[in-house]
Each structure stands twice: as structure tokens, then as C-alpha cells.
Design an enzyme around this catalytic site. Sequence first.
Site, PDB file in Angstrom:
ATOM      1  N   TYR A  99     130.227 122.286   7.009  1.00  0.00           N
ATOM      2  CA  TYR A  99     129.101 123.129   6.584  1.00  0.00           C
ATOM      3  C   TYR A  99     129.598 124.578   6.600  1.00  0.00           C
ATOM      4  O   TYR A  99     130.790 124.829   6.507  1.00  0.00           O
ATOM      5  CB  TYR A  99     127.931 122.836   7.554  1.00  0.00           C
ATOM      6  N   ARG A 152     122.782 130.099  -6.807  1.00  0.00           N
ATOM      7  CA  ARG A 152     122.964 131.065  -5.716  1.00  0.00           C
ATOM      8  C   ARG A 152     123.438 130.286  -4.501  1.00  0.00           C
ATOM      9  O   ARG A 152     122.664 129.931  -3.635  1.00  0.00           O
ATOM     10  CB  ARG A 152     121.624 131.776  -5.454  1.00  0.00           C
ATOM     11  N   LYS A 170     124.863 119.586   3.154  1.00  0.00           N
ATOM     12  CA  LYS A 170     123.525 119.551   3.784  1.00  0.00           C
ATOM     13  C   LYS A 170     123.154 118.120   4.168  1.00  0.00           C
ATOM     14  O   LYS A 170     122.578 117.864   5.223  1.00  0.00           O
ATOM     15  CB  LYS A 170     122.476 120.102   2.822  1.00  0.00           C
ATOM     16  N   GLU A 241     117.673 123.392  -3.101  1.00  0.00           N
ATOM     17  CA  GLU A 241     118.747 124.063  -2.367  1.00  0.00           C
ATOM     18  C   GLU A 241     119.498 125.049  -3.255  1.00  0.00           C
ATOM     19  O   GLU A 241     119.975 124.670  -4.333  1.00  0.00           O
ATOM     20  CB  GLU A 241     119.718 122.983  -1.852  1.00  0.00           C
ATOM     21  N   ASP A 242     119.576 126.281  -2.806  1.00  0.00           N
ATOM     22  CA  ASP A 242     120.415 127.287  -3.465  1.00  0.00           C
ATOM     23  C   ASP A 242     120.125 127.449  -4.950  1.00  0.00           C
ATOM     24  O   ASP A 242     121.049 127.602  -5.768  1.00  0.00           O
ATOM     25  CB  ASP A 242     121.901 126.996  -3.199  1.00  0.00           C
ATOM     26  N   ASP A 264     114.480 124.824   1.086  1.00  0.00           N
ATOM     27  CA  ASP A 264     115.076 125.122   2.378  1.00  0.00           C
ATOM     28  C   ASP A 264     115.369 126.605   2.550  1.00  0.00           C
ATOM     29  O   ASP A 264     115.230 127.157   3.639  1.00  0.00           O
ATOM     30  CB  ASP A 264     116.368 124.314   2.492  1.00  0.00           C
ATOM     31  N   ASP A 265     115.772 127.265   1.471  1.00  0.00           N
ATOM     32  CA  ASP A 265     116.139 128.680   1.585  1.00  0.00           C
ATOM     33  C   ASP A 265     114.917 129.531   1.905  1.00  0.00           C
ATOM     34  O   ASP A 265     115.023 130.537   2.592  1.00  0.00           O
ATOM     35  CB  ASP A 265     116.801 129.155   0.292  1.00  0.00           C
ATOM     36  N   ASN A 404     125.165 133.972   4.873  1.00  0.00           N
ATOM     37  CA  ASN A 404     126.275 133.015   4.909  1.00  0.00           C
ATOM     38  C   ASN A 404     127.149 133.183   3.678  1.00  0.00           C
ATOM     39  O   ASN A 404     126.669 133.656   2.656  1.00  0.00           O
ATOM     40  CB  ASN A 404     125.720 131.579   4.910  1.00  0.00           C
TER      41      ASN A 404
HETATM   42  P1  NAD Z   1     118.463 135.841  -2.994  1.00  0.00           P
HETATM   43  O1  NAD Z   1     119.430 136.029  -4.092  1.00  0.00           O
HETATM   44  O2  NAD Z   1     117.163 135.188  -3.256  1.00  0.00           O
HETATM   45  O3  NAD Z   1     118.144 137.291  -2.339  1.00  0.00           O
HETATM   46  C1  NAD Z   1     119.096 138.258  -2.026  1.00  0.00           C
HETATM   47  C2  NAD Z   1     118.353 139.559  -1.752  1.00  0.00           C
HETATM   48  O4  NAD Z   1     119.291 140.498  -1.254  1.00  0.00           O
HETATM   49  C3  NAD Z   1     117.701 140.176  -2.963  1.00  0.00           C
HETATM   50  O5  NAD Z   1     116.430 140.660  -2.618  1.00  0.00           O
HETATM   51  C4  NAD Z   1     118.594 141.359  -3.308  1.00  0.00           C
HETATM   52  O6  NAD Z   1     117.886 142.426  -3.908  1.00  0.00           O
HETATM   53  C5  NAD Z   1     119.078 141.740  -1.925  1.00  0.00           C
HETATM   54  N1  NAD Z   1     120.317 142.494  -1.947  1.00  0.00           N
HETATM   55  C6  NAD Z   1     121.463 142.210  -2.587  1.00  0.00           C
HETATM   56  N2  NAD Z   1     122.364 143.185  -2.370  1.00  0.00           N
HETATM   57  C7  NAD Z   1     121.776 144.082  -1.563  1.00  0.00           C
HETATM   58  C8  NAD Z   1     122.196 145.296  -0.974  1.00  0.00           C
HETATM   59  N3  NAD Z   1     123.413 145.778  -1.167  1.00  0.00           N
HETATM   60  N4  NAD Z   1     121.316 145.960  -0.196  1.00  0.00           N
HETATM   61  C9  NAD Z   1     120.071 145.485   0.011  1.00  0.00           C
HETATM   62  N5  NAD Z   1     119.634 144.328  -0.503  1.00  0.00           N
HETATM   63  C10 NAD Z   1     120.468 143.641  -1.288  1.00  0.00           C
HETATM   64  O7  NAD Z   1     119.236 135.082  -1.861  1.00  0.00           O
HETATM   65  P2  NAD Z   1     118.619 134.366  -0.565  1.00  0.00           P
HETATM   66  O8  NAD Z   1     118.365 132.948  -0.849  1.00  0.00           O
HETATM   67  O9  NAD Z   1     117.503 135.168  -0.041  1.00  0.00           O
HETATM   68  O10 NAD Z   1     119.877 134.411   0.410  1.00  0.00           O
HETATM   69  C11 NAD Z   1     120.367 135.653   0.869  1.00  0.00           C
HETATM   70  C12 NAD Z   1     121.404 135.408   1.941  1.00  0.00           C
HETATM   71  O11 NAD Z   1     120.777 134.745   3.024  1.00  0.00           O
HETATM   72  C13 NAD Z   1     122.577 134.548   1.510  1.00  0.00           C
HETATM   73  O12 NAD Z   1     123.759 135.081   2.014  1.00  0.00           O
HETATM   74  C14 NAD Z   1     122.323 133.234   2.177  1.00  0.00           C
HETATM   75  O13 NAD Z   1     123.504 132.564   2.549  1.00  0.00           O
HETATM   76  C15 NAD Z   1     121.583 133.657   3.415  1.00  0.00           C
HETATM   77  N6  NAD Z   1     120.764 132.570   3.937  1.00  0.00           N
HETATM   78  C16 NAD Z   1     120.936 132.237   5.224  1.00  0.00           C
HETATM   79  C17 NAD Z   1     120.227 131.193   5.757  1.00  0.00           C
HETATM   80  C18 NAD Z   1     120.377 130.798   7.207  1.00  0.00           C
HETATM   81  O14 NAD Z   1     119.928 129.724   7.591  1.00  0.00           O
HETATM   82  N7  NAD Z   1     120.977 131.623   8.015  1.00  0.00           N
HETATM   83  C19 NAD Z   1     119.344 130.469   4.963  1.00  0.00           C
HETATM   84  C20 NAD Z   1     119.168 130.842   3.629  1.00  0.00           C
HETATM   85  C21 NAD Z   1     119.893 131.914   3.126  1.00  0.00           C
END
Ligand code: NAD
Length: 547
Positions: A99, A152, A170, A241-242, A264-265, A404
Site C-alpha cells: 500500500y 487522481r 486497497k 477510489e481516486d 473512500d477519499d 500520500n
Molecule cells: P483533490 O484533487 O480532490 O484535491 C486537492 C486539493 O488540493 C484541491 O483543493 C487543490 O486546490 C488543492 N491544492 C493543490 N495544490 C495546492 C497548493 N499548492 N496549495 C494549496 N492547495 C493546493 O485530491 P484529494 O482527493 O482531496 O487528495 C488530496 C491529497 O490527500 C492526496 O495527496 C491524497 O493522497 C491525500 N489523501 C490522503 C488520505 C489519507 O487517508 N491520508 C485519503 C485521501 C486522500
Amino acid sequence: MNDHAQSAMYRGVKILHDPVRNKGTAYTEAERDHLKLRGLLPPRVHTAAEQELRVLGNVREKPTDLERYLYLVSLQDRNETLFYRVVMNNIEEMMPIIYTPTVGQACQEFQHIFRNPRGFYVSLQDRGHVREIMQNWPHKDAKIIVVTDGERVLGLGDLGADGMGIAIGKLALYTACSGIHPTHCMPVMLDVGTNNESLLNDPLYNGLECRRVRGERYDELVDEFICAANEVFPGVVIQLEDFGNANAFRLLEQYRDQVCLFDDDIQGTGAVALSGIMGALRITGGKLSEQKILFLGAGEAGIGTADAFVAALGEQGIAPEQARKHCWFVDTKGLLVADRKNIPAQKQPYAHDHAQIDDLLDAVMALRPTAILGLSGQPGTFTREVIEAMAAINDQPIIFALSNPTSQAECTATQAYSYSDGRAIFASGSPFDPVKLGNQTFVPGQGNNAYIFPGVGLGAIVSGARTITDDMFLVAAHSLANQVKDTDLERGRVYPPLSRIRKVSAVIGRDVANLVYDKGLTDKERPEDISADIREYMYQPVYPHYA
Ligand code: NAD
């Protein structure tokens, strides 16, 4: 069909090439006679424990994590029972390989490391035939599908068909963490093209050679897939997912009441982050209603977490409009404020009246949040100045770098602890090693939705839930938070250690199932003992006997 009857169909080389039934050198003498395996295996019979030792030796000898990933995936393709035994008995060591973070690298290189097509591909070319092709899936009893369109993937962007790796990863966690039987798991890649130029220019890329299709053609394929999945596997749980931001929210809204589906996200991340905050407050002694959270990133994960926080305040009698004022967002356009133009629907409730602020540090200074949550996928954005400012404002600032894989985390564990003089309560989406500062050792918790989705899926499957509700995620968040021990918190860890994840997921599954029965979200009758029902369902990686 019982094992004995099945064994009549699977003999000789055929059973050795069937990853579900293969035991490799662990077939007993009697089984070797019965299954016509004499001569096809070396003579010595090994126990599963001895086989595990061999695998561990091989894994540890590999020079890189990607090599370890490849070795483990090929084991999964040969002998699933042994694969899960190794993963489950060594979860803290194996999870970062199967993972995040390694799965991210695997997805980025998927077309080059491709060996065996584990998972199911539905592409635009299958339009009109999705139901028919889904019958080709070898297991007739899929109970959970993880589906991605690869737009994504983690924080790595558009990986097209290579996003299959994340669906596979997953589902491996569904089995390892909450005991969903491997044959009940179906990874699906919806190939609608990619806008990733380097993939389109790579002759080895496995997906459709076209740019991402949007609009009606996209929606029709998704709809055909969701309908087909429910016809072929009635009641199957579907995990989105993603998906890209623009599709994730609207697909969730469109299908959540029609079928058993969640994102999930959005929902899983919301629950795990909320649970982490609850854990952190047990350390600081603060109350949920006193928190002001500043999110970096207003995407699926950020908005999902804010929604979960608002739901948790709702349980305390705080109205949503009031609760939302506790959540602030900085995204690519700076602070999300009310007079910004063209704000997408899901962000609107969090666009508050405030002067425009362009950057995170200024937003921290102006808003004085108690917590910053990184869900932006942008590494290094929690700068030294940002962390120092948080530490100047708060005795114990909550700093979660949840993006991540590790390469995308907003800051490292060392940075969070050292720039805050060891006062930060830190968690990250991908694992970081413990950090030694003076004579103190901090153990960062892994705030990853892997603590949530396996348990929610387990509860939904065992209770036969017709639908997946936000309440189920709220219950899961409480359930997870309640399982953090004081001894975890003493070391700075706001989540239970991964070594306990199976027990943790079983309890989450029980609590979710309980809610399903309470709310009448199932046609099944409530069993006398839900925990026993859960335990009985959970897969154990133990070889069957064939003779
Ligand atoms: P997404 O594409 O829906 O959202 C990304 C957001 O980040 C957008 O609002 C974008 O405007 C913002 N962004 C991008 N660059 C930026 C910057 N320089 N400054 C400020 N904001 C900025 O993606 P998501 O699904 O929300 O995922 C975002 C991150 O969260 C990914 O890296 C993903 O791996 C991580 N994530 C972690 C978990 C976990 O369990 N820890 C779960 C889901 C997602």
C-alpha cells in the site's frame, strides 16, 4: 461445493496454478497422492510457518521497496493464502509495500512492471457490453468492488489505466485488515483515457490511447458499470477510489442512495482524520467545539473531513452552519472566502466572510487555528515558518500531513516535531519512522483511511447493508478513536498501531453493522451476537485440507 468435491476438479498442475487453492510445498503426503501431485513438487513437505520464513527472507533481501512489491504481488498471484499469511503476520512491515507509499511508485511504473492482469478492466470500448463481460470474472460471489478511473491516484495525479494498482492494493487491505475473503474482492479499472502525456507517449502503456473522455460518454459508461455490477453481483459494495475531484462528489451524490456505494477519499478520509482529531484532543484536553481547523487543500479529502467534523459537532447539538465556521480552507487560490467567484457546490458552505489571503502562513497568522490538516498533495507546504507559527499560537498544535504517498506529505514527522520543539501532535497519511528529539521519542500515527474502509466494508457486507450512510462513517470514526489506548497517546500516537488493525477493523465492523440493524438499512435479521457473526465471516489465511 465442499473442499473435497472441489479437489476433484483441481488436481495436478491445475491446482498448483490456482492461487486460491495452491499450497506449494505445504501439500501433505496424503494430498500429494490424492491430488496427483507426486513428482510435481520437491519431496520435502513444509509447514506454512516455514514457507513464511522463506518468503520473509526473500522479501528482506530485495534491494528496493518496488522489488519487494513485485515479489509479493507475484506471490499473491501464485499462492494467496501464503501471501495473506505473510502480510497479516507482518502487517507493519508489509503494509508500506503493498500500500502507500510503495503502491504509488508501482502505479507510476505499472506499464513497465506489468506481469499478470489481476483486476478487471472496463473501457469505453466495452460500452453496451459491460454486463456481459462482467460474467468473465472468475469468482461468482464478488461482495466488494474498488473501482477507479485513475484520474487522481494518491497525490500523483492522472495515471490512467495504471491506477489499477491502487484498486488492487486497497482490496489486499480489505482482506488483510478486515478479513474480506480474497475471492469476494474485485478491483476494477474504468478506462476512459488519460491526459497524462508521458503515458500516452509510452508504447508500453496498457490503457486506451486517447485523452480522457468527459460528459455524456463518461457518465454512460459509469452508469452502465454500476448497473451491471449490481445485476451480476446483487448488493455488492462499491468503493469509488481516486476519481478526480469533479467526478467524485457528483458520482457519490448520484449513486449513494441507489446502491451500496461510498467514496473512500471523501468519506473514509473524513472519518480517519476526525478520529485523529478526537485522539489528539485526548492529549491536549481540548474539546471538539473549541477547535478551529485550517485545511490545506479543498478537494475530496479536505471537504470530506470538514463534513465529518461538522457531523461530529452536530452530535453535540451544534447546527451545521455554526459548525462549518470552525473549518477554513486554503487551496490553489488562497483562502476560501465568500466573495470568491465560481465556487463549486461542495466548497460553498465553507466559503466564509473574510478578506482574501493568498498564502498558508498568512492564513495561520490571521485565523489562529488549533489544527492544520494537509490534504493538498503538495510536499513541503507546511514550512518551518508555518509550523513555528502554529507552535507560537498553540501549546500543542495539531499538525496532520495527510497527503500520500510519503513524497507528497506537507511536511515530515521530523520537521513537525523539531520546528514545534516537540509540542506538535502529528499524524501523516503514509508512515514515518519514530523521531528522537533530545531524550524523547515520538511515534507518529498513520492517519490513513486504511483504518476505516476495511471495517466499514466488513460491517456493511456482514449486515447486508442496502446503502452506506455518512452515519456509518461517523460511527467508524468514534469506534476507531475509542480503540486508541492511553499508552498510544503517551507516545504521541493518535491511532492504534497497525499491528492491532485486524482487531480494530473487526470492532469497527461490529459497530457499523450494529448501526445498520438499528436503522433498518438491511433486510437481514439482527443476529444474536453481531461480533460472532463478524468473527465467523472473517477470512483466515489457513490452508484447507484436500485429502
Ligand atoms: P483533490 O484533487 O480532490 O484535491 C486537492 C486539493 O488540493 C484541491 O483543493 C487543490 O486546490 C488543492 N491544492 C493543490 N495544490 C495546492 C497548493 N499548492 N496549495 C494549496 N492547495 C493546493 O485530491 P484529494 O482527493 O482531496 O487528495 C488530496 C491529497 O490527500 C492526496 O495527496 C491524497 O493522497 C491525500 N489523501 C490522503 C488520505 C489519507 O487517508 N491520508 C485519503 C485521501 C486522500
